[in-house]
Scaffold this motif. Structure first.
Motif, PDB file in Angstrom:
ATOM      1  N   ARG A  56     -58.516  25.711  34.054  1.00  0.00           N
ATOM      2  CA  ARG A  56     -58.679  24.873  35.045  1.00  0.00           C
ATOM      3  C   ARG A  56     -59.939  24.848  36.005  1.00  0.00           C
ATOM      4  NH1 ARG A  56     -54.146  25.709  37.603  1.00  0.00           N
ATOM      5  NH2 ARG A  56     -52.787  24.728  36.244  1.00  0.00           N
ATOM      6  N   PRO A  66     -57.506  15.672  38.230  1.00  0.00           N
ATOM      7  CA  PRO A  66     -56.495  15.573  37.409  1.00  0.00           C
ATOM      8  C   PRO A  66     -55.904  14.234  37.109  1.00  0.00           C
ATOM      9  CG  PRO A  66     -55.827  16.407  39.522  1.00  0.00           C
ATOM     10  CD  PRO A  66     -57.333  16.215  39.602  1.00  0.00           C
ATOM     11  N   TRP A  81     -56.920  16.776  32.837  1.00  0.00           N
ATOM     12  CA  TRP A  81     -58.002  16.670  33.658  1.00  0.00           C
ATOM     13  C   TRP A  81     -59.131  15.688  33.126  1.00  0.00           C
ATOM     14  CZ3 TRP A  81     -59.206  19.374  38.642  1.00  0.00           C
ATOM     15  CH2 TRP A  81     -58.328  20.126  39.101  1.00  0.00           C
TER      16      TRP A  81
END
Length: 140
Positions: A56, A66, A81
């Motif tokens: 992430r 996201p 994402w």
């Protein structure tokens, strides 16, 4: 959430460094699968890649956001994402993002109760982008 088949075809080509990629229609968009594992999605002709706790921060550093949608008056955030804009330019630039997203999807699948055990994927076990080239087409 809508998406065009032409954009899905383009995304399949971009993501082919991860292996044999196929697009399947879902909810007005597409789910993108590699070896039967969903690792990306397309909504409104925007490509989103699977993210988890291990990758992430890569998306955050790239300024990505996201995937979110509204359901029953609530904003829902998914573990996908937006692909960085520069990665959308070529398979070579997308390759590390595609592999990272597939790895996140495989980790998520392995963490599910009752998940089938499978051999971990390594760089050597991944098919090359050249070996699948234009054969990896979306299903319409």
């Amino acid at each position: 959430m809508t998406a065009t088949a032409d954009f899905a075809d383009y995304a399949v080509e971009l993501l082919s460094a991860a292996g044999r990629v196929a697009a399947r229609r879902m909810f007005g968009g597409f789910g993108l699968y590699c070896d039967g594992v969903m690792f990306a999605l397309i909504a409104d002709d925007v490509l989103y890649l699977k993210a988890d706790a291990l990758n992430r921060s890569e998306f955050e550093r790239a300024g990505a956001a996201p995937f979110m949608y509204e359901a029953k008056g609530r904003r829902m955030v998914m573990a996908y994402w937006r692909a960085p804009d520069d990665a959308m330019e070529s398979r070579e630039l997308m390759a590390p993002w595609a592999r990272s997203a597939l790895d996140a999807a495989l980790r998520a699948r392995a963490a599910r109760p009752g998940a089938k055990a499978s051999a971990p994927r390594t760089k050597a076990s991944r098919p090359s982008a050249k070996s699948h080239g234009s054969r990896a087409r979306s299903k319409r």
